[in-house]
Design an enzyme around this catalytic site. Structure first.
Site, PDB file in Angstrom:
ATOM      1  N   GLU A  17      28.623 -19.114  -2.202  1.00  0.00           N
ATOM      2  CA  GLU A  17      27.683 -18.345  -3.019  1.00  0.00           C
ATOM      3  C   GLU A  17      26.301 -18.287  -2.373  1.00  0.00           C
ATOM      4  OE1 GLU A  17      29.587 -18.797  -7.496  1.00  0.00           O
ATOM      5  OE2 GLU A  17      27.849 -20.005  -6.963  1.00  0.00           O
ATOM      6  N   ASN A  75      41.496 -22.575  -4.248  1.00  0.00           N
ATOM      7  CA  ASN A  75      42.530 -22.515  -5.271  1.00  0.00           C
ATOM      8  C   ASN A  75      43.639 -21.604  -4.765  1.00  0.00           C
ATOM      9  OD1 ASN A  75      41.780 -19.816  -5.841  1.00  0.00           O
ATOM     10  ND2 ASN A  75      40.470 -20.422  -7.551  1.00  0.00           N
ATOM     11  N   SER A  84      47.763 -25.413 -13.641  1.00  0.00           N
ATOM     12  CA  SER A  84      48.540 -26.368 -14.435  1.00  0.00           C
ATOM     13  C   SER A  84      49.591 -27.110 -13.619  1.00  0.00           C
ATOM     14  CB  SER A  84      49.223 -25.644 -15.596  1.00  0.00           C
ATOM     15  OG  SER A  84      50.114 -24.674 -15.118  1.00  0.00           O
ATOM     16  N   ASP A 117      37.565 -24.072 -21.904  1.00  0.00           N
ATOM     17  CA  ASP A 117      36.757 -23.263 -20.984  1.00  0.00           C
ATOM     18  C   ASP A 117      36.987 -23.801 -19.585  1.00  0.00           C
ATOM     19  OD1 ASP A 117      34.865 -21.893 -19.543  1.00  0.00           O
ATOM     20  OD2 ASP A 117      33.156 -22.456 -20.786  1.00  0.00           O
ATOM     21  N   ASP A 146      34.941 -26.826  -9.446  1.00  0.00           N
ATOM     22  CA  ASP A 146      33.797 -27.541  -8.878  1.00  0.00           C
ATOM     23  C   ASP A 146      33.824 -29.012  -9.274  1.00  0.00           C
ATOM     24  OD1 ASP A 146      32.811 -25.197  -7.713  1.00  0.00           O
ATOM     25  OD2 ASP A 146      31.750 -24.639  -9.548  1.00  0.00           O
TER      26      ASP A 146
END
Length: 310
Positions: free
Chosen positions: A141, A185, A219, A243, A249
């Protein structure tokens, strides 16, 4: 007793502008939200808070604006025990992330870099700080030039670099060459490799560019692969997500601490997964991140299997 590790983080600091809705709007659609919050975030700041709460000494390198968001982000980091001496204050407005969270805990995010876009290299003192650390955490970012400068500094001083390749994008060969552990991920791994349905194959592909890979699989847990070693798959705790913002992170910051403490990889992955599972049960990013005692208690519970780092 294991010495307290020192983690350096170079990355973004954003104010998260979060709207909670029953379901996310489709293109061209307006929906009514039930709640709005401003929550300190940004992948760099999030990972710094996660590592600090997990028990490390943490230093943050990045940039915020002179506005109220910048002041609040700095205060939040300091309150979590993160050293902000090298967090720059610039005239550009503080970065923001515009987040929609639905009732299933899923999210969609638009990031406006703001001050983060000014982090294009190292300033005096940054390299010395990185050299003093046990590990350097990086994300995307901020401009790739800034991440590359930090990774090269870490390589010069023998500091382990952990890179989260998010937002997903093409990675310069020079940055991969200076990365020790790549932490995507499953969606980011697919973007990097073109392999969409086989994380083991994606990990093998990534090992042609970096020596170690951890792919988080929601999961299904997380997968560790390293050159010349058998892969390690660790399930994540079963939880009901409120959430998922910041869960990845949380995993990254906690994993960096565990590895810096010298924990075996399966234990480190279990500990990081436990931290991520705790975070998804609470709203927000940095606000949801657990402390070391909570992580230890969760990781020690043998009944918690099969859930989620995001």
């Amino acid at each position: 007793m294991t010495p307290t590790p020192h983690i350096a983080v170079l990355g973004s600091a954003n104010m998260d502008l979060v709207a909670y809705v029953t379901r996310a709007p489709r293109r061209g659609e307006t929906v009514t939200g039930r709640e709005f919050r401003t929550i300190p975030g940004g992948k760099g700041a999030n990972q710094a808070v996660a590592a600090a709460r997990a028990g490390a000494t943490v230093s943050m390198i990045g940039a915020v604006g002179t506005d109220v968001f910048g002041a609040r982000l700095r205060s939040t980091l300091e309150h979590s025990g993160v050293d902000t001496d090298l967090l720059r204050t610039v005239e550009t407005p503080t970065g923001t992330a515009h987040i929609v969270v639905d009732d299933e805990g899923g999210n969609s995010i638009v990031v406006v870099p703001g001050a983060n876009g000014t982090v294009k290299g190292l300033t005096p003192g940054d390299e010395a700080l990185i050299a003093s650390a046990n590990a350097l955490l990086l994300q995307l970012e901020i401009p790739a030039k800034g991440a590359l400068a930090a990774a090269r500094a870490a390589r010069r001083h023998g500091v382990r670099t952990v890179l989260t390749p998010a937002p997903a994008q093409h990675l310069p060969d020079e940055l991969l060459a200076a990365t020790d552990l790549l932490l995507p991920n499953e969606h980011e791994a697919a973007t990097l490799t073109g392999i969409t349905d086989d994380p083991h194959a994606a990990a093998r592909s990534l090992l042609s560019q970096v020596p170690e890979v951890v792919i988080t699989l929601g999961s299904r847990g997380s997968l560790y692969a390293a050159r010349g070693a058998e892969p390690v798959m660790v399930p994540a705790p079963r939880v009901t997500a409120v959430d998922t913002t910041g869960a990845g992170d949380t995993f990254a910051g906690t994993l960096a601490v565990a590895l810096a403490e010298g924990r075996p990889v399966p234990d480190a992955l279990t500990w990081a997964s436990s931290a991520a599972a705790l975070s998804v049960q609470r709203p927000g990013a940095s606000a949801s991140m657990p402390y070391r005692k909570e992580i230890d208690a969760r990781a020690a519970d043998p009944a918690t299997t099969n859930g989620a780092p995001a």
